[in-house]
Design a protein around this motif. Structure first.
Motif, PDB file in Angstrom:
ATOM      1  N   ALA A   3       0.836  -1.197   0.000  1.00 23.24           N
ATOM      2  CA  ALA A   3       0.000   0.000   0.000  1.00 23.24           C
ATOM      3  C   ALA A   3       0.870   1.245   0.000  1.00 23.24           C
ATOM      4  N   VAL A   4       0.432   2.295   0.683  1.00 22.00           N
ATOM      5  CA  VAL A   4       1.167   3.541   0.535  1.00 22.00           C
ATOM      6  C   VAL A   4       2.316   3.716   1.504  1.00 22.00           C
ATOM      7  N   LEU A 157      -2.119  -3.394  11.809  1.00 21.78           N
ATOM      8  CA  LEU A 157      -2.810  -3.170  10.540  1.00 21.78           C
ATOM      9  C   LEU A 157      -1.822  -3.077   9.392  1.00 21.78           C
ATOM     10  N   PHE A 161      -2.178  -5.932   6.827  1.00 24.57           N
ATOM     11  CA  PHE A 161      -2.921  -5.489   5.640  1.00 24.57           C
ATOM     12  C   PHE A 161      -2.203  -4.407   4.842  1.00 24.57           C
ATOM     13  N   THR A 163      -1.739  -1.385   5.785  1.00 25.07           N
ATOM     14  CA  THR A 163      -2.409  -0.098   5.957  1.00 25.07           C
ATOM     15  C   THR A 163      -1.404   0.996   6.318  1.00 25.07           C
ATOM     16  N   ILE A 167      -2.018   7.436   8.294  1.00 24.89           N
ATOM     17  CA  ILE A 167      -3.464   7.640   8.293  1.00 24.89           C
ATOM     18  C   ILE A 167      -4.139   6.846   9.402  1.00 24.89           C
ATOM     19  N   LEU A 170      -3.716   8.412  12.840  1.00 23.16           N
ATOM     20  CA  LEU A 170      -4.495   9.629  13.039  1.00 23.16           C
ATOM     21  C   LEU A 170      -5.979   9.301  13.224  1.00 23.16           C
ATOM     22  N   LEU A 171      -6.500   8.368  12.409  1.00 25.00           N
ATOM     23  CA  LEU A 171      -7.910   7.999  12.551  1.00 25.00           C
ATOM     24  C   LEU A 171      -8.158   7.413  13.935  1.00 25.00           C
ATOM     25  N   TYR A 174      -8.967   9.905  16.748  1.00 26.22           N
ATOM     26  CA  TYR A 174     -10.358  10.337  16.912  1.00 26.22           C
ATOM     27  C   TYR A 174     -11.162   9.301  17.695  1.00 26.22           C
ATOM     28  N   VAL A 175     -10.843   8.020  17.460  1.00 28.09           N
ATOM     29  CA  VAL A 175     -11.523   6.963  18.202  1.00 28.09           C
ATOM     30  C   VAL A 175     -11.138   7.047  19.681  1.00 28.09           C
TER      31      VAL A 175
ATOM     32  N   TRP B 211      -7.802  13.729   6.391  1.00 23.96           N
ATOM     33  CA  TRP B 211      -7.198  12.410   6.635  1.00 23.96           C
ATOM     34  C   TRP B 211      -8.126  11.321   6.167  1.00 23.96           C
ATOM     35  N   VAL B 212      -9.421  11.537   6.384  1.00 20.44           N
ATOM     36  CA  VAL B 212     -10.407  10.569   5.899  1.00 20.44           C
ATOM     37  C   VAL B 212     -10.307  10.464   4.382  1.00 20.44           C
ATOM     38  N   LEU B 214      -7.762  10.982   2.510  1.00 24.23           N
ATOM     39  CA  LEU B 214      -6.556  10.232   2.157  1.00 24.23           C
ATOM     40  C   LEU B 214      -6.780   8.730   2.313  1.00 24.23           C
ATOM     41  N   ALA B 215      -7.488   8.361   3.378  1.00 25.17           N
ATOM     42  CA  ALA B 215      -7.782   6.946   3.590  1.00 25.17           C
ATOM     43  C   ALA B 215      -8.692   6.423   2.485  1.00 25.17           C
ATOM     44  N   VAL B 218      -7.014   5.137  -0.666  1.00 24.46           N
ATOM     45  CA  VAL B 218      -6.528   3.762  -0.545  1.00 24.46           C
ATOM     46  C   VAL B 218      -7.694   2.793  -0.708  1.00 24.46           C
ATOM     47  N   TRP B 222      -7.158   3.828  -5.759  1.00 23.77           N
ATOM     48  CA  TRP B 222      -6.674   4.886  -6.664  1.00 23.77           C
ATOM     49  C   TRP B 222      -7.546   5.031  -7.903  1.00 23.77           C
ATOM     50  N   TYR B 261     -14.867   7.402  11.619  1.00 27.18           N
ATOM     51  CA  TYR B 261     -13.433   7.129  11.532  1.00 27.18           C
ATOM     52  C   TYR B 261     -13.171   5.629  11.525  1.00 27.18           C
ATOM     53  N   THR B 264     -14.100   4.314   8.112  1.00 27.61           N
ATOM     54  CA  THR B 264     -13.050   4.651   7.150  1.00 27.61           C
ATOM     55  C   THR B 264     -11.863   3.719   7.308  1.00 27.61           C
ATOM     56  N   LEU B 265     -11.476   3.497   8.563  1.00 29.50           N
ATOM     57  CA  LEU B 265     -10.326   2.641   8.847  1.00 29.50           C
ATOM     58  C   LEU B 265     -10.582   1.219   8.348  1.00 29.50           C
ATOM     59  N   MET B 268     -10.541   1.060   4.626  1.00 29.12           N
ATOM     60  CA  MET B 268      -9.187   1.145   4.110  1.00 29.12           C
ATOM     61  C   MET B 268      -8.478  -0.201   4.249  1.00 29.12           C
ATOM     62  N   VAL B 269      -8.698  -0.855   5.398  1.00 26.86           N
ATOM     63  CA  VAL B 269      -8.057  -2.151   5.637  1.00 26.86           C
ATOM     64  C   VAL B 269      -8.584  -3.202   4.670  1.00 26.86           C
ATOM     65  N   GLY B 272      -7.772  -2.036   0.979  1.00 25.39           N
ATOM     66  CA  GLY B 272      -6.387  -1.663   0.711  1.00 25.39           C
ATOM     67  C   GLY B 272      -5.512  -2.839   0.324  1.00 25.39           C
TER      68      GLY B 272
END
Lengths: 368, 290
Positions: A3-4, A157, A161, A163, A167, A170-171, A174-175, B211-212, B214-215, B218, B222, B261, B264-265, B268-269, B272
């Motif tokens: 991934a990135v 992660l 995966f 991940t 990102i 940071l996510l 919030y959690v 940030w969301v 950006l996620a 993924v 793309w 969030y 989103t996570l 992404m997982v 991704g």
């Protein structure tokens, strides 16, 4: 690594300033280690002076007041030390992580989780009455484990995966903050409080160190810096963490699992952030309320970058930024300046550090 | 629970999805060309402030949107100059920019209004034109990437800059202008947030939406269309969260606060793993090191 995840070996063309602490002192390296941050601070103070002048105050008088606020004003130095404590603790972890090219930015979340876990334990019925030293040690351990676990989610992660750590960390912040809000509203709420807030931390509060006049947390931060410096320069873990940042393939070639080093580093970041969170409760706020998360975790990123990912540098950067904040706070009140000026000055410092780094890297590249 | 999962929620979700969708499309462009734009959150914030201030002074939210686009592009030029031409570390530079934007926008915002005076609510744009705007941007991005030479060069720059360089196209220039364009879209996204659903600016108004976004790139592998679909998913969670706070469901509302969030996570997982990352994402290009 998929991934990135940025390939650490090739990114930034040497302009990132992520350097292994080498044994010998190269003069050019010395210029970039001390010159770049010092120049960046000076340049931003200059730009800051222009802004202050635009606000209609005399910049020299304001800076003199900043100096007076830190060094002359009663408790100025003490507040600087206390404000620097979470920055230095978290900055150390982040500095090591960035040296390993693990760009986690979730320290704020780990800080909050550490604080909540330690407070929950220390204010639980039965535990509350334990002797104070036992409570403090217990809290430190629990905060470290909780913060570390939270940070390792990103590592897990990424390993499993692919991940992106930037990102996901940071996510997760919030959690983490949502968990804190639930905890102070329901979970560990003080039944006698009208607004959502945890119980008082009680005997788990950190004692004031005689002579220094600060809470014990500052001493812990002062001990962490040399200990981690030794760990980074003298142990296998420190070496591997640095190698991970420079050439992760070298780890694989020596049959060291990259993921294990990653867990170690991100776990360390989380542990330090968690401890910082507990120290803030036990040394300063005494309980967690809705205003607990004020962004030390983000400022710590700046501290790590300004300190050139060097642990002594982090200590200096943490003290410096904390002093700037304390001093500007005083000056802002005296001269009626906007309170966002502190944040702006910090922002300017970071712009100049990044630019100077990039330019230095560019010059390096041109050299045959 | 019925009230939460209604047409209203979906509509509100769509409203909240638009800014994220635009920013995600901007990030997607940058990443396809090999630039990891972690300044997205900051770019949205700058666009949001520009959109608010300009709308407040001109009275026209459309001019505000345009201001968001321009400011996003200007900041993108700064960021692009640093990461493309100076080869600054993309992660550090982007991160730094996002941190800076929070303080800088707060400073400008506080300087623009007296403390204590409540800032005016600005005129808002209704949803249909904003949906059309987003779809138009989506269309442009899809056509650009799929059917134009520029789009092909852009993608090739992310996959194999050496080949692009050998063919006589400038890797640096492609990445620089893509970063400007992508950042402009992020700025527009911020402005849409303020001039559309909110109608006001507050400190750190974007609250992690960059940030969301950006996620989501993924998550979308793309590709532009899944990007916008993902943004809608986020928007619905966000709207449901806002709605649930007011109702009594037995589940603590903090769960819903974290929900966008977490979703989103997870997205992404889950996605991704199978997605195809641009080969040189985040890696600076210089002929001597290529």
């Amino acid at each position: 690594m998929s991934a990135v995840t940025v390939d650490p070996g090739t990114s930034g063309a040497g302009g990132s300033g992520v350097e292994v602490a080498a044994g010998g002192v190269d003069r050019r390296r010395l210029v970039s280690t001390i010159g770049v941050p010092a120049g960046a601070v000076l340049a931003s103070l200059l730009v800051g002076a222009v802004l202050i002048a635009l606000e209609g105050s005399n910049p020299l008088a304001v800076y003199a007041e900043v100096f007076r606020g830190v060094f002359v004003e009663n408790r100025g130095l003490r507040n600087t030390a206390i404000g620097a404590t979470p920055l230095v603790l978290m900055g150390c972890g982040l500095a090591i992580a960035y040296r390993s090219s693990l760009y986690t930015i979730g320290a704020e979340g780990q800080y909050v989780i550490g604080a909540v876990a330690a407070t929950a334990w220390a204010t639980a019925g039965g535990v509350r009455d334990l002797p104070s030293p036992l409570l403090i040690v217990g809290c430190l351990v629990i905060a470290a484990i909780a913060g570390s676990a939270w940070s390792c989610i990103s590592a897990a992660l990424n390993t499993r995966f692919g991940t992106n750590i930037v990102i996901s960390s940071l996510l997760l912040t919030y959690v983490g903050i949502a968990i804190m809000q639930w905890a102070i509203r329901v979970g560990i709420r003080d039944p006698e409080s009208f607004i959502p807030a945890s119980r008082m931390i009680g005997d788990a509060a950190l004692p004031i160190v005689p002579g220094l006049n600060t809470h014990l947390g500052f001493v812990i931060a002062l001990i962490v810096v040399p200990v981690l410096s030794v760990v980074m320069s003298r142990t296998r873990f420190g070496y591997r963490a640095d190698v991970l940042g420079h050439n992760p393939n070298a780890l694989g070639a020596n049959e060291v699992r990259e993921s294990r080093v990653m867990f170690g580093v991100l776990g360390l970041v989380g542990a330090l952030a968690g401890i910082a969170g507990y120290i803030q409760v036990a040394g300063v706020t005494q309980r967690i309320n809705a205003e607990f998360s004020v962004g030390y975790g983000y400022t710590a990123i700046l501290v790590a970058l300004l300190g050139r990912m060097n642990l002594v540098g982090v200590l200096l950067a943490g003290l410096g930024l904390s002093g700037l904040t304390i001093g500007l706070d005083v000056a802002e009140r005296t001269y009626d300046l906007p309170s966002s000026l502190t944040g702006l000055l910090q922002a300017l410092i970071i712009i100049f550090v990044v630019l100077a780094d990039a330019i230095a890297g560019r010059i390096e590249l041109r050299r045959p | 629970m019925d009230a939460v999962l209604s047409i209203d929620t979906l509509a509100a979700g769509l409203r909240l999805a638009l800014p994220v969708a635009l920013a995600a499309l901007g990030a997607l462009l940058c990443e396809r060309s090999g630039v990891l734009n972690l300044g997205l959150e900051g770019l949205m914030l700058c666009g949001a402030l520009a959109g608010y201030l300009v709308t407040d002074s001109t009275g026209s939210p459309w001019v505000g949107l345009f201001a968001g686009l321009v400011i996003g592009g200007l900041c993108g030029a700064l960021l692009g100059g640093a990461v493309v031409y100076l080869a600054a570390n993309q992660v550090v530079a982007g991160l730094a920019f996002s941190l800076i934007a929070v303080s800088a926008t707060t400073y400008v915002y506080e300087g623009s209004y007296d403390i204590g005076q409540s800032p005016p609510r600005i005129e808002r744009i209704s949803m249909p034109p904003l949906v059309i705007l987003t779809l138009v941007v989506l269309g442009i991005v899809v056509v650009l990437l799929r059917s134009t030479l520029s789009g092909l060069v852009l993608t090739a720059t992310g996959e194999s800059p050496v080949a692009v360089d050998a063919l006589g196209y400038s890797v640096q220039r492609t990445r620089f202008f893509t970063t400007i364009g992508g950042s402009a879209l992020a700025g527009l996204g911020g402005a849409v947030l303020v001039c559309g659903p909110l109608g006001l600016f507050i400190q750190n108004v974007t609250a992690g939406r960059g940030w969301v976004a950006l996620a989501l790139v993924v998550f979308a592998g793309w590709k532009p269309v899944p990007c916008v679909v993902g943004a809608f998913l986020f928007g619905v969670c966000d709207a449901a969260q806002l709605r649930i706070q007011g109702t009594d469901t037995g589940v603590p509302y903090e769960v819903f606060l974290a929900l966008p969030y977490v979703v989103t996570l997870v997205a992404m997982v889950v996605r991704g793993r199978r997605s195809r990352t641009p080969a040189t994402l985040g890696v600076a290009f210089h002929r001597s090191t290529a």
